[in-house]
Enzyme design. Structure first.
Site, PDB file in Angstrom:
ATOM      1  N   ASN A   1     -39.630  15.739  11.724  1.00  0.00           N
ATOM      2  CA  ASN A   1     -38.898  14.599  11.183  1.00  0.00           C
ATOM      3  C   ASN A   1     -39.822  13.451  10.768  1.00  0.00           C
ATOM      4  O   ASN A   1     -39.413  12.560  10.022  1.00  0.00           O
ATOM      5  CB  ASN A   1     -37.863  14.096  12.191  1.00  0.00           C
ATOM      6  CG  ASN A   1     -38.494  13.510  13.440  1.00  0.00           C
ATOM      7  OD1 ASN A   1     -39.322  14.141  14.086  1.00  0.00           O
ATOM      8  ND2 ASN A   1     -38.111  12.303  13.799  1.00  0.00           N
ATOM      9  N   HIS A   2     -41.088  13.459  11.219  1.00  0.00           N
ATOM     10  CA  HIS A   2     -42.029  12.428  10.788  1.00  0.00           C
ATOM     11  C   HIS A   2     -42.812  12.827   9.542  1.00  0.00           C
ATOM     12  O   HIS A   2     -43.584  12.007   9.036  1.00  0.00           O
ATOM     13  CB  HIS A   2     -42.998  12.095  11.926  1.00  0.00           C
ATOM     14  CG  HIS A   2     -42.444  11.107  12.901  1.00  0.00           C
ATOM     15  ND1 HIS A   2     -42.701   9.764  12.834  1.00  0.00           N
ATOM     16  CD2 HIS A   2     -41.609  11.274  13.958  1.00  0.00           C
ATOM     17  CE1 HIS A   2     -42.066   9.145  13.814  1.00  0.00           C
ATOM     18  NE2 HIS A   2     -41.400  10.034  14.510  1.00  0.00           N
TER      19      HIS A   2
ATOM     20  N   SER B   1     -49.691  -1.379  -2.338  1.00  0.00           N
ATOM     21  CA  SER B   1     -50.916  -2.125  -2.617  1.00  0.00           C
ATOM     22  C   SER B   1     -51.331  -3.005  -1.451  1.00  0.00           C
ATOM     23  O   SER B   1     -52.451  -3.514  -1.419  1.00  0.00           O
ATOM     24  CB  SER B   1     -50.715  -2.998  -3.860  1.00  0.00           C
ATOM     25  OG  SER B   1     -49.711  -3.974  -3.621  1.00  0.00           O
TER      26      SER B   1
ATOM     27  N   ASN C   1     -51.534 -19.116   0.218  1.00  0.00           N
ATOM     28  CA  ASN C   1     -52.910 -19.287  -0.273  1.00  0.00           C
ATOM     29  C   ASN C   1     -53.000 -19.270  -1.798  1.00  0.00           C
ATOM     30  O   ASN C   1     -54.091 -19.311  -2.360  1.00  0.00           O
ATOM     31  CB  ASN C   1     -53.831 -18.219   0.319  1.00  0.00           C
ATOM     32  CG  ASN C   1     -53.426 -16.811  -0.100  1.00  0.00           C
ATOM     33  OD1 ASN C   1     -52.465 -16.633  -0.865  1.00  0.00           O
ATOM     34  ND2 ASN C   1     -54.130 -15.808   0.403  1.00  0.00           N
TER      35      ASN C   1
ATOM     36  N   GLU D   1     -48.277 -13.791   5.263  1.00  0.00           N
ATOM     37  CA  GLU D   1     -47.450 -14.785   4.584  1.00  0.00           C
ATOM     38  C   GLU D   1     -45.971 -14.435   4.696  1.00  0.00           C
ATOM     39  O   GLU D   1     -45.115 -15.313   4.854  1.00  0.00           O
ATOM     40  CB  GLU D   1     -47.870 -14.889   3.115  1.00  0.00           C
ATOM     41  CG  GLU D   1     -49.266 -15.475   2.916  1.00  0.00           C
ATOM     42  CD  GLU D   1     -49.763 -15.354   1.490  1.00  0.00           C
ATOM     43  OE1 GLU D   1     -50.567 -16.198   1.076  1.00  0.00           O
ATOM     44  OE2 GLU D   1     -49.341 -14.401   0.792  1.00  0.00           O
TER      45      GLU D   1
END
Length: 763
Positions: free
Chosen positions: A240-241, A669, A707, A716
């Site tokens: 299941n993983h 990303s 930033n 953030e």
């Protein structure tokens, strides 16, 4: 002479009697000592498992919520549709050109400074062995070789049937291993103790290779390498993983992106496809069935053998393909109209209908009721969902498989697969899995055995079923099997028999919760099919500890995790304690304390037994609950320099927030771009019926980008949530920095954020 002898015997008998009494006392003391240690161990085990399964429930709830939003949102453009598709799944059936793009490893250069292992194909046994040794020395495989290995593994897996069939006639024995969960030390120890794979030593690894541990990608590389070297002796089952949605929460996605910052996205994309091609089960000598989770009263091995496993991208979400945009919109409007009187789950406003997902978790009260009631799994299926509306020919099936595997002429003929009717098939697309097919796979990957008879929904995990001895016996008789081997559950000894020894659980990740928490195990099967279990501890430190030291160490770790859980629900606990303190004395009985804690956390733990470890001081069987909550806060604040109420919120929601971050970060990303942020808030604002402009959304994104680098990173993201929670706790409205025309639209960009906070923190 005789008198002295008699006296000597008398003293001897007295000494013997004292010795026997002393031995009995020592034996009693030792038995009580061992019993106390065993009780502590069982309590510790319950804490770890309860917290683990609660996390899995959160995962299912979170994806139910997102799935509902996505299924009820009509994209305004093709760009929005692509983003939503990418949020949970990449393109379901990648075309040949796309897979060539992701498998373009030849264009990646290996620098001369690279000192790690080198691979050349076809792989030889020495290559796989060298890979094990390199990973043992903490070396990293270059991205070029990773992509090359995944490409070759995908080609091989695509040729395999859904259920592999092995025979003990062709090897001396077959070794079956359970969950590894990214723990490379356990895999290396198994090979050291049992021997490397060879034509005489076959292996079956029963899923859950990744997540939780820190070496998941290395384990995959070793397993795929040996699979390519010994294709007839080395076999893998899906767990299941092996699911990209699970990987978002439990660490594998993060691990890959950290280790392969440049090519991580390519690796994850092709891995998603590789996971879909993993076989679902293995059958040894037509008598022993090996699958990851378990079975249910509707498990059909014939259907499992025929369905197209590559269509099952995730077992967390069943995606119903939309026939076309107009029909979808009509369906949605009709569904909203007809559901005006339908009760809604905790995460939705009353004006919306609940998600149509099979294993959705409702309220806590419903959750507790479901634990005590037996709900037949078959009851979850509707008659129309069971109907097969068409069959494709063998030639069509071969052509389809060849197209998806991206290589021609290597397929053996299989029986045609059932599919949905042509009316539900979009031209140019391959058919989606039926709900029946999807549920069959969910059951075998997620289910757990239980001691009671029958079969009921597995509400503790949020997916699959609990199946009883009668369900096991029916399946064994139906398919003429001897017993089942499954994994999926951590066991203290690494293995466990149940259902009259007809079900064997094997778990190969030792020290899974904490060093010393459990042994790992694997099972060896010879021609007689009699299971021979081997247990081990991969961590050498555990051999230096006594049983008491080992239990104390694991217990402290479990109690620390439990205190964090209690602290994360401090506000809810305070409200519950006040209900038991009608006279407002600030005191409650310890019995009321245990009742209140369970009503908030719903972990099913023996709170009265755990009270001495969690409550340090009490007077006359009463507890000053405000002081106790302050003590919990002090323990956590000593490690974190954050206001208590804010830290509580972060402790409670951090896993959900990190998972949400990775869902929005659809290109992996490590940052949320402005476009990803804008599309996500449009999804939320559409659900809330809020007219929020793009300018307002952009202003909100800029306010979170502390930033000012044009992206939102995880820190953030968490900080923005903390600030919103802070403003809420102070009773202030969170104002949005607005553009010149924001006031005209009347938008409040804090509204979606507040909404989000409420959804992931419903209590």
């Amino acid at each position: 002479m005789g008198s002295s002898t008699s006296i000597h015997h008398h003293f001897a008998f007295q000494n013997a009697e004292k010795a026997f009494k002393a031995a009995i006392l020592i034996q009693r003391w030792y038995r009580r000592y061992v019993a106390r240690l065993e009780m502590r161990r069982q309590c510790t085990w319950s804490i770890f498992q309860s917290i683990e399964y609660a996390g899995q429930q959160d995962q299912v709830k979170l994806h139910d919520f997102f799935s509902y939003l996505m299924d009820h949102f009509t994209p305004d453009s093709h760009h929005e549709k692509e983003f939503l598709d990418r949020m949970f799944t990449e393109e379901r059936f990648p075309q040949e050109a796309e897979m060539e793009k992701y498998s373009d490893y030849e264009s990646i250069e290996v620098p001369d400074s690279y000192t790690g292992p080198h691979l050349s194909f076809p792989l030889l046994p020495d290559h796989a062995t060298a890979l094990v040794e390199a990973f043992r020395l903490k070396q990293q495989l270059h991205a070029r070789y990773v992509l090359n290995l995944l490409y070759e593994a995908r080609k091989h897996l695509a040729q395999l049937p859904n259920i592999n069939r092995l025979s003990t006639c062709y090897s001396e024995e077959i070794t079956v291993c359970g969950d590894l969960h990214g723990q490379l030390d356990d895999l290396i120890f198994i090979f050291y103790k049992n021997g490397l794979p060879s034509p005489e030593r076959a292996y079956v690894f029963n899923g859950d290779f990744v997540d939780r541990g820190k070496d998941s990608i290395e384990i995959l590389m070793v397993l795929f390498a040996f699979m390519l070297v010994y294709p007839k002796e080395f076999h893998l089952n899906r767990g299941n993983h092996e699911d990209h949605l699970m990987n978002l929460r439990y660490g594998f996605t993060k691990e890959v992106m950290q280790k392969y910052k440049v090519h991580g996205k390519k690796i994850l994309r092709i891995l998603q496809d590789v996971f879909c091609w993993l076989p679902l089960a293995t059958l040894i000598d037509e008598k022993v069935l090996i699958l990851h989770g378990g079975v249910s009263d509707r498990t059909d091995l014939e259907l499992l053998a025929k369905l197209d496993r590559h269509k099952i991208v995730s077992t967390l979400r069943y995606k119903i393909r939309k026939e076309n945009d107009r029909q979808t919109e009509e369906k949605r409007k009709a569904h909203q109209t007809s559901s005006a009187q339908t009760s809604t789950p905790w995460f939705l406003p009353q004006s919306r209908s609940p998600p149509s997902l099979p294993f959705h978790l409702g309220s806590d009260k419903a959750h507790k009721a479901s634990l005590s009631s037996s709900v037949p799994c078959s009851a979850l299926l509707e008659h129309t969902e069971l109907a097969w509306l068409g069959r494709r020919s063998v030639d069509q099936e071969l052509e389809r498989c060849q197209q998806r595997a991206s290589f021609p002429g290597i397929w053996e003929k299989e029986e045609p697969l059932p599919q949905t009717s042509e009316a539900h098939t979009v031209p140019g697309e391959l058919p989606e899995p039926t709900l029946q097919e999807w549920r069959q796979v969910v059951d075998i990957l997620w289910s757990d055995p239980m001691m009671q008879e029958g079969c009921k929904a597995n509400t503790v995990r949020g997916g699959g079923c609990y199946f009883g001895p009668d369900v096991t016996e029916q399946l064994l008789q139906k398919y003429n099997l001897q017993f089942l081997i499954r994994s999926h559950e951590c066991k203290p000894e690494g293995y466990e028999f149940c259902h009259n020894r007809k079900v064997l659980t094997i778990f190969s990740a030792s020290n899974y919760y904490e060093v010393g928490s459990n042994r790992g195990a694997y099972v060896k099967l010879g021609p007689s099919l009699s299971p021979y279990i081997v247990q081990y501890q991969a961590n050498k430190a555990t051999h230096m500890l006594t049983m008491r030291q080992r239990i104390s160490r694991v217990e402290e770790s479990a109690l620390r995790a439990l205190r964090e859980k209690l602290f994360a629900h401090s506000s809810d606990l305070l409200d519950e304690f006040k209900k038991h303190d009608a006279d407002k004395t600030g005191l409650i009985t310890l019995t009321d304390w245990a009742t209140a804690v369970e009503s908030v956390l719903h972990l099913g733990l023996p709170w009265r037994m755990l009270r001495p470890q969690l409550v340090n001081s009490s007077m006359n069987n009463t507890l000053e609950y405000r002081s106790w909550l302050k003590d919990l806060a002090k323990e956590q604040l000593s490690r974190e320099n954050i206001q208590s109420s804010l830290l509580e919120t972060l402790y409670r929601n951090r896993s959900n927030l990190e998972t949400i971050f990775r869902i929005i970060d659809s290109d992996h990303s490590g940052f949320i771009s402005l476009d990803e942020f804008r599309q996500t808030w449009k999804l939320f604002s559409s659900h809330m019926n809020i007219d929020i402009t793009d300018d307002c959304i952009c202003d909100l994104a800029r306010s979170i980008d502390f930033n000012k680098d044009g992206h939102i990173d995880i820190n953030e993201f968490l900080e923005a949530f903390r600030l919103v929670e802070q403003s809420s706790s102070e009773g202030q409205a969170a104002d949005c920095p607005q553009s010149t025309n924001a006031n005209d639209s009347g938008c409040s960009s804090s509204a979606p954020w507040e909404f989000w906070k409420k959804k992931i923190n419903p209590t």
